[in-house]
Design a protein around this motif. Structure first.
Motif, PDB file in Angstrom:
ATOM      1  N   SER A 117       0.665  -1.095   0.022  1.00  0.00           N
ATOM      2  CA  SER A 117       0.405   0.301  -0.263  1.00  0.00           C
ATOM      3  C   SER A 117       0.645   1.290   0.270  1.00  0.00           C
ATOM      4  CB  SER A 117      -0.551  -0.066   1.006  1.00  0.00           C
ATOM      5  OG  SER A 117      -1.733  -1.565   0.831  1.00  0.00           O
ATOM      6  N   LEU A 118       2.275   1.506   0.690  1.00  0.00           N
ATOM      7  CA  LEU A 118       2.832   2.429   1.091  1.00  0.00           C
ATOM      8  C   LEU A 118       3.375   2.931  -0.294  1.00  0.00           C
ATOM      9  CD1 LEU A 118       4.109   2.421   4.303  1.00  0.00           C
ATOM     10  CD2 LEU A 118       2.514   4.013   3.778  1.00  0.00           C
ATOM     11  N   LEU A 119       4.217   1.773  -1.209  1.00  0.00           N
ATOM     12  CA  LEU A 119       4.677   2.059  -2.379  1.00  0.00           C
ATOM     13  C   LEU A 119       3.804   2.600  -3.108  1.00  0.00           C
ATOM     14  CD1 LEU A 119       7.357   1.198  -4.217  1.00  0.00           C
ATOM     15  CD2 LEU A 119       6.778  -1.930  -4.351  1.00  0.00           C
ATOM     16  N   LEU A 120       2.305   1.483  -3.670  1.00  0.00           N
ATOM     17  CA  LEU A 120       0.971   2.093  -4.540  1.00  0.00           C
ATOM     18  C   LEU A 120       1.181   3.675  -4.353  1.00  0.00           C
ATOM     19  CD1 LEU A 120      -0.594  -1.342  -4.644  1.00  0.00           C
ATOM     20  CD2 LEU A 120       0.496  -0.090  -6.284  1.00  0.00           C
ATOM     21  N   ALA A 121       1.125   4.323  -2.979  1.00  0.00           N
ATOM     22  CA  ALA A 121       0.824   5.455  -2.942  1.00  0.00           C
ATOM     23  C   ALA A 121       1.547   6.291  -3.197  1.00  0.00           C
ATOM     24  CB  ALA A 121       0.207   5.678  -1.524  1.00  0.00           C
ATOM     25  N   ALA A 122       2.652   5.826  -2.950  1.00  0.00           N
ATOM     26  CA  ALA A 122       3.892   6.497  -3.560  1.00  0.00           C
ATOM     27  C   ALA A 122       3.752   7.044  -5.497  1.00  0.00           C
ATOM     28  CB  ALA A 122       4.955   6.736  -3.291  1.00  0.00           C
ATOM     29  N   ILE A 123       3.602   5.769  -5.824  1.00  0.00           N
ATOM     30  CA  ILE A 123       4.000   5.531  -7.189  1.00  0.00           C
ATOM     31  C   ILE A 123       2.751   6.208  -8.170  1.00  0.00           C
ATOM     32  CG2 ILE A 123       3.265   4.356  -9.516  1.00  0.00           C
ATOM     33  CD1 ILE A 123       5.132   2.098  -7.312  1.00  0.00           C
ATOM     34  N   PHE A 124       1.888   6.688  -7.343  1.00  0.00           N
ATOM     35  CA  PHE A 124       0.788   7.396  -7.505  1.00  0.00           C
ATOM     36  C   PHE A 124       0.762   8.357  -6.920  1.00  0.00           C
ATOM     37  CE2 PHE A 124      -2.273   3.187  -6.689  1.00  0.00           C
ATOM     38  CZ  PHE A 124      -2.163   3.232  -8.527  1.00  0.00           C
ATOM     39  N   THR A 125       1.558   8.896  -6.554  1.00  0.00           N
ATOM     40  CA  THR A 125       1.540  10.380  -6.422  1.00  0.00           C
ATOM     41  C   THR A 125       2.256  11.082  -7.398  1.00  0.00           C
ATOM     42  OG1 THR A 125       1.380  10.197  -4.231  1.00  0.00           O
ATOM     43  CG2 THR A 125       2.055  12.259  -4.359  1.00  0.00           C
ATOM     44  N   LEU A 126       3.816  10.539  -7.824  1.00  0.00           N
ATOM     45  CA  LEU A 126       4.953  10.669  -8.711  1.00  0.00           C
ATOM     46  C   LEU A 126       3.846  10.961 -10.297  1.00  0.00           C
ATOM     47  CD1 LEU A 126       7.161   8.495  -7.770  1.00  0.00           C
ATOM     48  CD2 LEU A 126       7.663  10.782  -7.172  1.00  0.00           C
ATOM     49  N   ILE A 127       2.924   9.580 -10.061  1.00  0.00           N
ATOM     50  CA  ILE A 127       2.121  10.549 -11.414  1.00  0.00           C
ATOM     51  C   ILE A 127       0.741  11.100 -11.597  1.00  0.00           C
ATOM     52  CG2 ILE A 127       0.502   8.805 -12.978  1.00  0.00           C
ATOM     53  CD1 ILE A 127       1.338   6.623 -11.956  1.00  0.00           C
ATOM     54  N   CYS A 128       0.289  11.216 -10.586  1.00  0.00           N
ATOM     55  CA  CYS A 128      -0.605  12.425 -10.012  1.00  0.00           C
ATOM     56  C   CYS A 128       0.561  13.804 -10.520  1.00  0.00           C
ATOM     57  CB  CYS A 128      -1.103  12.850  -8.727  1.00  0.00           C
ATOM     58  SG  CYS A 128      -2.106  13.866  -8.733  1.00  0.00           S
ATOM     59  N   ALA A 129       1.336  13.947 -10.262  1.00  0.00           N
ATOM     60  CA  ALA A 129       2.151  14.711 -10.486  1.00  0.00           C
ATOM     61  C   ALA A 129       2.483  15.557 -12.275  1.00  0.00           C
ATOM     62  CB  ALA A 129       4.009  15.213  -9.965  1.00  0.00           C
ATOM     63  N   THR A 130       2.576  14.332 -13.373  1.00  0.00           N
ATOM     64  CA  THR A 130       2.976  14.562 -14.440  1.00  0.00           C
ATOM     65  C   THR A 130       1.250  14.743 -15.387  1.00  0.00           C
ATOM     66  OG1 THR A 130       1.794  11.954 -14.819  1.00  0.00           O
ATOM     67  CG2 THR A 130       4.487  13.204 -14.570  1.00  0.00           C
ATOM     68  N   MET A 131       0.017  15.033 -14.241  1.00  0.00           N
ATOM     69  CA  MET A 131      -0.803  14.852 -15.351  1.00  0.00           C
ATOM     70  C   MET A 131      -1.538  16.852 -15.268  1.00  0.00           C
ATOM     71  SD  MET A 131      -3.070  12.631 -14.847  1.00  0.00           S
ATOM     72  CE  MET A 131      -1.626  11.194 -15.732  1.00  0.00           C
ATOM     73  N   ASN A 132      -2.468  16.993 -16.288  1.00  0.00           N
ATOM     74  CA  ASN A 132      -2.150  18.470 -17.448  1.00  0.00           C
ATOM     75  C   ASN A 132      -3.860  18.808 -17.269  1.00  0.00           C
ATOM     76  OD1 ASN A 132       0.150  18.694 -18.396  1.00  0.00           O
ATOM     77  ND2 ASN A 132       0.339  17.529 -19.694  1.00  0.00           N
ATOM     78  N   SER A 133      -4.678  17.808 -16.747  1.00  0.00           N
ATOM     79  CA  SER A 133      -6.286  17.588 -16.226  1.00  0.00           C
ATOM     80  C   SER A 133      -6.422  17.572 -14.321  1.00  0.00           C
ATOM     81  CB  SER A 133      -6.423  16.826 -17.172  1.00  0.00           C
ATOM     82  OG  SER A 133      -7.035  15.654 -17.111  1.00  0.00           O
ATOM     83  N   TRP A 134      -7.555  18.584 -15.062  1.00  0.00           N
ATOM     84  CA  TRP A 134      -7.804  18.255 -13.743  1.00  0.00           C
ATOM     85  C   TRP A 134      -8.813  16.984 -13.359  1.00  0.00           C
ATOM     86  CZ3 TRP A 134      -7.051  19.571  -9.240  1.00  0.00           C
ATOM     87  CH2 TRP A 134      -8.723  19.321  -7.898  1.00  0.00           C
ATOM     88  N   GLU A 135      -9.439  16.393 -14.399  1.00  0.00           N
ATOM     89  CA  GLU A 135     -10.016  14.997 -14.528  1.00  0.00           C
ATOM     90  C   GLU A 135      -9.082  13.478 -14.035  1.00  0.00           C
ATOM     91  OE1 GLU A 135     -12.606  17.492 -16.285  1.00  0.00           O
ATOM     92  OE2 GLU A 135     -10.238  16.742 -16.577  1.00  0.00           O
ATOM     93  N   GLY A 136      -7.010  13.937 -14.340  1.00  0.00           N
ATOM     94  CA  GLY A 136      -6.153  13.116 -14.823  1.00  0.00           C
ATOM     95  C   GLY A 136      -5.624  13.291 -12.884  1.00  0.00           C
ATOM     96  N   VAL A 137      -5.559  14.200 -12.201  1.00  0.00           N
ATOM     97  CA  VAL A 137      -5.324  14.902 -10.871  1.00  0.00           C
ATOM     98  C   VAL A 137      -6.575  14.295  -9.626  1.00  0.00           C
ATOM     99  CG1 VAL A 137      -5.553  15.961  -9.404  1.00  0.00           C
ATOM    100  CG2 VAL A 137      -4.426  17.050 -11.136  1.00  0.00           C
ATOM    101  N   LEU A 138      -7.299  13.794 -10.413  1.00  0.00           N
ATOM    102  CA  LEU A 138      -8.522  13.535  -9.201  1.00  0.00           C
ATOM    103  C   LEU A 138      -8.169  12.058  -9.353  1.00  0.00           C
ATOM    104  CD1 LEU A 138     -11.952  15.792  -9.931  1.00  0.00           C
ATOM    105  CD2 LEU A 138     -10.559  15.902  -7.702  1.00  0.00           C
ATOM    106  N   ALA A 139      -8.079  11.581 -10.834  1.00  0.00           N
ATOM    107  CA  ALA A 139      -8.281   9.943 -10.679  1.00  0.00           C
ATOM    108  C   ALA A 139      -7.101   9.184 -10.044  1.00  0.00           C
ATOM    109  CB  ALA A 139      -7.905   9.542 -12.182  1.00  0.00           C
ATOM    110  N   MET A 140      -5.705  10.186 -10.690  1.00  0.00           N
ATOM    111  CA  MET A 140      -4.623  10.050  -9.571  1.00  0.00           C
ATOM    112  C   MET A 140      -4.507  10.010  -7.857  1.00  0.00           C
ATOM    113  SD  MET A 140      -2.745   8.664 -11.018  1.00  0.00           S
ATOM    114  CE  MET A 140      -3.441   7.429 -11.862  1.00  0.00           C
ATOM    115  N   ARG A 141      -5.614  10.818  -7.747  1.00  0.00           N
ATOM    116  CA  ARG A 141      -5.577  11.000  -5.889  1.00  0.00           C
ATOM    117  C   ARG A 141      -6.450   9.638  -5.769  1.00  0.00           C
ATOM    118  NH1 ARG A 141      -3.196  13.547  -2.610  1.00  0.00           N
ATOM    119  NH2 ARG A 141      -4.848  13.917  -1.491  1.00  0.00           N
ATOM    120  N   ALA A 142      -7.984   9.097  -6.375  1.00  0.00           N
ATOM    121  CA  ALA A 142      -8.661   8.821  -6.157  1.00  0.00           C
ATOM    122  C   ALA A 142      -7.969   7.207  -6.125  1.00  0.00           C
ATOM    123  CB  ALA A 142      -9.860   8.682  -7.567  1.00  0.00           C
TER     124      ALA A 142
END
Length: 432
Positions: A117-142
């Motif tokens: 769980s800790l590993l996946l949360a870190a990976i999704f946060t890194l991916i979130c930093a690359t999002m260019n749309s609000w929908e993408g940010v929300l998807a990664m935060r979810a």
């Protein structure tokens, strides 16, 4: 001099209430079961550091977006309520995930669930930093919230199983103090980096921080000694679910969790908007720096855990809620000299109350502790999602006074529940 023993309580434990359950304590027993982790040992130090890292990472990742909600509003042209979805969707998915990860840990083990769980949360946060749309940010935060549910659901259960009950409240307080520092780190980094660089850089730094914490956690956490694999059969899960709700205290503790997190997130979601506007007109960096108030939790959480042994869980919980209410009142002023101490009192009271309530769940749960902790945290994070978003309506319609009135009503409800919990007979556990 040895502490006095209440003989009547020892003979008739059913007469005890949660107010005086500390009278039954094996702390001075010469034959304490050494398979439990006790204070002063290397295993205790490793367990404390590991769970501290887990709490640190969880809260840093969870709350890293809170000080930059106004930045999201500007970047994506959002209202405050819409911007708050970046936190609300995370806690909502976290709450839903808790219903699965808790029972899952009862079947396959605690450490493996938390590590992944800790590993996946870190990976999704890194991916979130690359999002260019609000929908993408929300998807990664979810997805981040879904991943974090594996830590939130299991950490308290692991402590309840592996720590000797005498040291549980203290250790739970230390774990939650990691939460408070994590909240500080997440808010501080994102607030400052977003002001000088961008919100993407700030989230990327937090993701790297979380990745490091995940590695330390996996290396340090001792293997379980008291875990007994259970079944994932739906029928048994349903039976255990109903069993938790038949307990006289657990449902009220679940509601307390809803109130605590709902109040906390609502206040810190919208205080950023207040500080950026007149009469404060602070910069994003200064708003991020004000998150130092989270540090009060590093003292109040373990302190509350120790105080329960002397005053009882009910009294300490009520006192913590009153501390939150006092801090809320102080935030009504328009000078930082009064508002900042008010935020400190509110944060200290929150972390102390959460420390008491969460350890109380582990104490009362008689079976399927993973599921009991999951239910508490489901309501805890549901409070964040519901109240945190609803607070935007009060902010839009009535300003800070409206947000404060909304929080005050919740805290008063929490005081009523804490008083009722204080009078419930205690469950005496025969642990050597």
């Amino acid at each position: 001099m040895a502490p006095a023993v209440n003989k009547s309580a020892a003979l008739h434990p059913e007469s005890l209430t949660e107010e005086n359950d500390s009278l039954v304590s094996p702390a001075n027993s010469p034959d304490i079961d050494k398979t439990y982790i006790v204070r002063g040992t290397r295993r205790f130090m490793h367990a404390t550091l590991a769970l501290f890292c887990a709490g640190l990472s969880t809260f840093a990742v969870l709350y890293c977006v809170q000080p930059i909600l106004p930045v999201f509003s500007q970047s994506f042209h959002l209202t405050p309520a819409q911007s708050s979805l970046s936190l609300s969707v995370t806690t909502a998915m976290m709450a839903l995930g808790l219903l699965v990860t808790g029972p899952l840990s009862d079947a396959i083990g605690r450490k493996s669930v938390m590590s992944v769980s800790l590993l996946l949360a870190a990976i999704f946060t890194l991916i979130c930093a690359t999002m260019n749309s609000w929908e993408g940010v929300l998807a990664m935060r979810a997805l981040t919230g879904l991943a974090l549910s594996g830590v939130a659901a299991v950490a308290m259960t692991w402590l309840s199983e592996e720590l000797h009950p005498v040291f549980l409240s203290f250790s739970m307080g230390l774990y939650i103090s990691g939460n408070s520092i994590g909240g500080l780190v997440g808010r501080l980094f994102t607030g400052m980096l977003a002001d000088h660089f961008s919100w993407k850089v700030s989230l990327f730094v937090v993701g790297l921080f979380a990745l490091t914490a995940a590695g330390l956690f996996f290396r340090l956490l001792p293997p379980s000694q008291h875990f007994r694999a259970g079944s994932l059969r739906p029928r048994k899960l349903l039976i255990n679910f109903m069993f938790q709700w038949r307990d006289s205290g657990l449902p009220m503790l679940f509601l307390v969790g809803f109130i605590l997190m709902g109040s906390f997130v609502t206040l810190f979601n919208y205080v950023s908007y207040r500080f950026l506007a007149a009469p404060f007109s602070l910069s994003q960096t200064v708003v991020g720096l004000l998150s130092v108030v989270y540090l009060t939790g590093t003292y109040s959480s373990p302190k509350a855990g120790m105080m329960t042994a002397r005053y009882g869980r009910g009294v300490v919980l009520m006192g913590s809620l009153l501390l939150m209410l006092t801090g809320l009142i102080a935030t009504q002023f328009t000078t930082l000299l009064l508002v900042l101490p008010g935020l400190m009192l509110f944060a200290a009271g929150f972390f102390a109350a959460h420390s008491v309530a969460s350890s109380w769940v582990g104490h009362r749960a008689r079976r399927a502790r993973g599921q009991a902790s999951s239910l508490y945290l489901f309501f805890y994070y549901l409070g964040s999602s519901v109240a945190g978003t609803l607070g935007g309506v009060f902010w839009h319609g009535y300003g800070w006074a409206g947000v404060s009135a909304f929080i005050a009503v919740m805290l008063l409800g929490g005081l009523v529940l804490a008083n009722q919990l204080r009078q419930i007979p205690v469950l005496v556990k025969k642990v050597r």
